[in-house]
Design a protein around this motif. Sequence first.
Motif, PDB file in Angstrom:
ATOM      1  N   PHE A  45      -8.957   4.798  12.601  1.00  0.00           N
ATOM      2  CA  PHE A  45      -7.499   4.792  12.590  1.00  0.00           C
ATOM      3  C   PHE A  45      -6.979   6.184  12.964  1.00  0.00           C
ATOM      4  CE2 PHE A  45      -8.203   1.040   9.901  1.00  0.00           C
ATOM      5  CZ  PHE A  45      -7.341   0.154  10.537  1.00  0.00           C
ATOM      6  N   THR A 103      -3.004   8.322  14.164  1.00  0.00           N
ATOM      7  CA  THR A 103      -1.546   8.243  14.187  1.00  0.00           C
ATOM      8  C   THR A 103      -0.978   9.384  15.010  1.00  0.00           C
ATOM      9  OG1 THR A 103       0.420   7.876  12.814  1.00  0.00           O
ATOM     10  CG2 THR A 103      -1.061   9.661  12.139  1.00  0.00           C
ATOM     11  N   VAL A 123      -6.706   8.217   7.330  1.00  0.00           N
ATOM     12  CA  VAL A 123      -6.539   8.169   8.791  1.00  0.00           C
ATOM     13  C   VAL A 123      -7.186   9.414   9.379  1.00  0.00           C
ATOM     14  CG1 VAL A 123      -4.843   8.253  10.665  1.00  0.00           C
ATOM     15  CG2 VAL A 123      -4.448   6.779   8.687  1.00  0.00           C
ATOM     16  N   ILE A 161      -1.826   3.888  14.801  1.00  0.00           N
ATOM     17  CA  ILE A 161      -0.642   3.364  14.120  1.00  0.00           C
ATOM     18  C   ILE A 161       0.501   4.351  14.344  1.00  0.00           C
ATOM     19  CG2 ILE A 161       0.337   2.630  11.920  1.00  0.00           C
ATOM     20  CD1 ILE A 161      -2.052   0.944  12.772  1.00  0.00           C
ATOM     21  N   THR A 173      -2.273   0.552   8.220  1.00  0.00           N
ATOM     22  CA  THR A 173      -3.699   0.312   8.458  1.00  0.00           C
ATOM     23  C   THR A 173      -4.162  -0.970   7.772  1.00  0.00           C
ATOM     24  OG1 THR A 173      -4.286   1.774   6.600  1.00  0.00           O
ATOM     25  CG2 THR A 173      -4.252   2.756   8.796  1.00  0.00           C
ATOM     26  N   SER A 197      -5.925  -3.920   9.760  1.00  0.00           N
ATOM     27  CA  SER A 197      -7.262  -4.335   9.320  1.00  0.00           C
ATOM     28  C   SER A 197      -7.324  -5.830   9.089  1.00  0.00           C
ATOM     29  CB  SER A 197      -7.640  -3.590   8.029  1.00  0.00           C
ATOM     30  OG  SER A 197      -7.770  -2.211   8.262  1.00  0.00           O
TER      31      SER A 197
END
Length: 309
Positions: A5, A7, A50, A284, A300, A304
């Motif tokens: 993940f 951002t 993240v 994200i 997340t 997921s």
Amino acid sequence: MTPRFATDIITFFHPDFWGLQSADAVRGWASANPEGFWERVMDALAEAGVTGIELTFAPGDIDSALRAFGGAPAFRRALETRGLSVVSAFIAGSDCPDWRDGTNLPAIVADAERRAAFLAGMGAELLVAGLPMRTTFGTRPPFFVDAAYMTRMADIAHVVGEAVARHGVKLAFHTESNSTLWYERDIDLFMALTDPRYVWLCPDSCHIALGGGDPVAVARRHAQRIALAHWKDAVKPIDVHLTVDETVFAQQQPYMTELGTGIVDWRGWADAMSRTPGAGIVLIELDEAPDPVAALRAGTAVASRQMRA
């Protein structure tokens, strides 16, 4: 493969997160305290689970990181101690050469190469760009996003893409609302005019939906060229002609929403993303979250669930 993940640093720009009164106050404090800015951002990312960062506008840009840490190696070490890394950087900022001016190609290439060299030093390989903005509908003389315009953009993209490829970096184009790479037709035309060896796509699910498009259909059509994607939700398509000026991004905000609360087909999007070269990273995007840790955890979790479905 379980994706990582990531951002966009814009996630951390909300004044409430910093206990300040305005966006200008955040920029001013971060400019004066770049190390403090990055230390808090890195701690929040680690807390949220993240691990990837996309650098973008100041104060979350390359120059801010260099001021804070003195160079790419020191910044990379600071990230790695927390299990973090840079995955991409966005060509952004008031000092960026304007792509609409075809006479400044050397400056455009030099700017991109500088960013690519930094990314290579960080162990990252994605440079994200956008095409110029449209003009407000009804402006005279009118500005048309036609084949001639897109051919000029493709010519520039090829030169820049080849230049950054020599650093081991891919050039990917983001689908920004009210830009000349917004509607499904814009994306299809630009992709058709560019060489897939040098020009990649970074679709943004929210912005494509805001243009009345189908993000999943776009992702499926161009799956082989998606190096990265921005996972973001939309309330509804933009149904008015916004004024395209320095306030246009603020005008877009009411049409955006948290992951899973809007109109994007997340199951279809997750399936399409799993078939792309960029499947290893789920970025994200949350513009200026008052509580970035909570917002990232919620985002997340939504992503997921869809990837497991």
